[in-house]
Design an enzyme around this catalytic site. Structure first.
Site, short mmCIF file in Angstrom:
data_model
loop_
_atom_site.label_atom_id
_atom_site.label_comp_id
_atom_site.label_asym_id
_atom_site.label_seq_id
_atom_site.Cartn_x
_atom_site.Cartn_y
_atom_site.Cartn_z
N ARG A 64 0.84 -1.19 0.00
CA ARG A 64 0.00 0.00 0.00
C ARG A 64 0.88 1.24 0.00
NH1 ARG A 64 1.45 1.53 4.47
NH2 ARG A 64 0.26 3.47 4.32
N GLY A 65 0.22 2.40 -0.10
CA GLY A 65 0.95 3.65 -0.14
C GLY A 65 1.16 4.08 -1.59
N ALA A 66 0.81 5.32 -1.90
CA ALA A 66 0.76 5.76 -3.29
C ALA A 66 2.05 5.50 -4.09
CB ALA A 66 0.40 7.25 -3.34
N ARG A 98 -6.97 -0.33 -7.17
CA ARG A 98 -7.37 0.68 -6.17
C ARG A 98 -7.59 1.99 -6.93
NH1 ARG A 98 -4.71 1.28 -0.53
NH2 ARG A 98 -6.85 1.96 -0.14
N GLN A 210 -3.09 1.99 10.47
CA GLN A 210 -1.78 2.10 9.81
C GLN A 210 -0.82 2.96 10.62
OE1 GLN A 210 -4.76 2.55 8.20
NE2 GLN A 210 -4.61 1.99 6.03
N ASP A 251 -2.70 10.49 -1.82
CA ASP A 251 -2.92 9.44 -2.81
C ASP A 251 -3.30 10.01 -4.17
OD1 ASP A 251 -3.10 6.46 -1.52
OD2 ASP A 251 -3.48 8.02 -0.05
N LYS A 262 -5.65 9.46 3.23
CA LYS A 262 -6.33 8.55 4.14
C LYS A 262 -7.42 9.28 4.93
CE LYS A 262 -7.20 4.99 6.76
NZ LYS A 262 -7.89 3.80 6.25
#
Length: 380
Positions: A64-66, A98, A210, A251, A262
């Site tokens: 995860r994470g842009a 996503r 997170q 993101d 988020k």
């Protein structure tokens, strides 16, 4: 409120996290990911042999994470090409895994363009070109991370007097989301290394935690002075004058400067504005989407209500790879509203820090100039 007031004893830099890598095994190439759903209980790797496995890792937030999603998408295209799968089909699956994180589609497009450009030389040559492009994106993201850390620290020193910063952050923006040391977290880490971080306030970041699972994990690894708090305790910190700046990632950044991050980021921006605290977004220019005109045009991912009605417990290991046990915290059948992101309007953002520099104030014209400057740097 969990706390770590004493920094870890000096022991040099911690080993770099191996978050994603390409491996050549006897049976064929694979993409190896650190399973972030298992942190901080254990460091477990997922070995992905095909694109469906990568898509599952993306949707379950094992990766995860842009910025890292962009890198993952590029390696996914390379994996499909190397193993002889339909590359166009694989690219489509990856790009839509996503919807809010624009970097994912960006990484897919870069590797796919490289594959198409080399297709005349045969499948092997095209696969090599896709892999080379994925590796180049990986390298560029690491460089961007270092540049953002430097620009962000310089901005903090300019905005804040005294050189001892108390930073509030939300979600996770460190090495776990990047080819380097991250985005917003990388700025806090740079302040820590320069002796200018007084306190890192870490939102736990419901519903998937997170902050407590990942950001606190990274802060502890790096010996930073950090304190964990529930998301709804942030207001009391502002009221007590305990926050000097808010640093978050992104993101997607729309053409007008609206920032999707988020869920829970927007309320922090409102609190920061009311309390006259800088609200700073740190993200690479690949997160800017000039094709999305404003915040209303950003598609916000809606996730399963089970993430709200159940609490995941990674320490309770379950049988399936990448899966975790969970405990219900709501009556059976309770409906839940669970957007993964919210959108902060540009007028609440003090500055956007990118590898190409700092934008403040945040305006549509400034975003366009930043993108143009970034393209010039990339071409040169």
């Amino acid at each position: 409120m969990a706390d770590q007031y004493a920094q870890n004893p000096a022991r040099g830099e911690p080993p770099r996290l191996s978050v994603l890598r390409w491996d050549e095994l006897p049976e064929g190439p694979v993409v190896v990911l650190l399973d972030q759903t298992r942190l901080p209980a254990e460091e477990t790797e997922l070995v992905c042999t095909d694109v469906p496995a990568l898509v599952q890792a993306i949707t379950t937030l094992a990766v995860r994470g842009a910025p890292l999603l962009g890198i993952t998408g590029a390696y996914g295209v390379a994996l499909a090409a190397a193993r002889g799968y339909d590359v166009e089909e694989a690219a489509a699956l990856l790009a839509h895994a996503r919807p809010t994180a624009v970097n994912l589609a960006h990484g897919v497009r870069r590797a796919l363009a490289a594959h198409r450009a080399a297709a005349g030389g045969g499948s092997v040559q095209a696969a090599r070109a896709a892999l080379a492009e994925a590796r180049e994106l990986h390298r560029q993201d690491a460089e961007a991370s270092a540049s953002m850390a430097a620009h962000g620290l310089a901005l903090l020193d300019e905005l804040l007097a005294g050189g001892s910063h108390r930073i509030l952050t939300h979600c996770n923006t460190g090495a776990l989301v990047s080819g380097g040391e991250g985005t917003a977290f990388a700025v806090a880490l740079a302040a820590h290394r320069e002796g200018r971080l007084r306190r890192l306030w870490v939102d736990e970041t419901r519903p998937l935690l997170q902050g407590s699972r990942l950001t606190a994990y990274e802060a502890a690894r790096n010996g930073m002075a950090y304190t964990l708090l529930t998301d709804n305790a942030a207001g009391s910190l502002f009221a007590a004058g305990q926050v000097d700046a808010v640093l978050i990632g992104a993101d997607r950044i729309a053409a007008d400067g609206s920032v999707a991050n988020k869920v829970g980021s927007y309320p922090l921006a409102v609190l920061a504005r009311y309390h006259h605290v800088p609200f700073v977004v740190v993200a690479p220019t690949t997160t800017i989407d000039p094709d999305t005109p404003d915040g209303a045009g950003i598609e916000v991912e809606q996730r399963s209500g089970h993430e709200v009605t159940d609490v995941a417990a990674p320490q309770l290991l379950s049988a399936g790879p990448g899966a975790v046990a969970s405990t219900s915290v709501a009556p059976l059948g309770t409906p839940a509203y669970n957007p993964a992101f919210d959108v902060t309007p540009p007028e609440l953002v003090t500055a956007i820090v990118t590898e190409s520099g700092v934008l403040s104030p945040v305006t549509g014209g400034g975003i366009a100039e930043l993108c143009a400057r970034s393209r010039q740097v990339t071409i040169s």
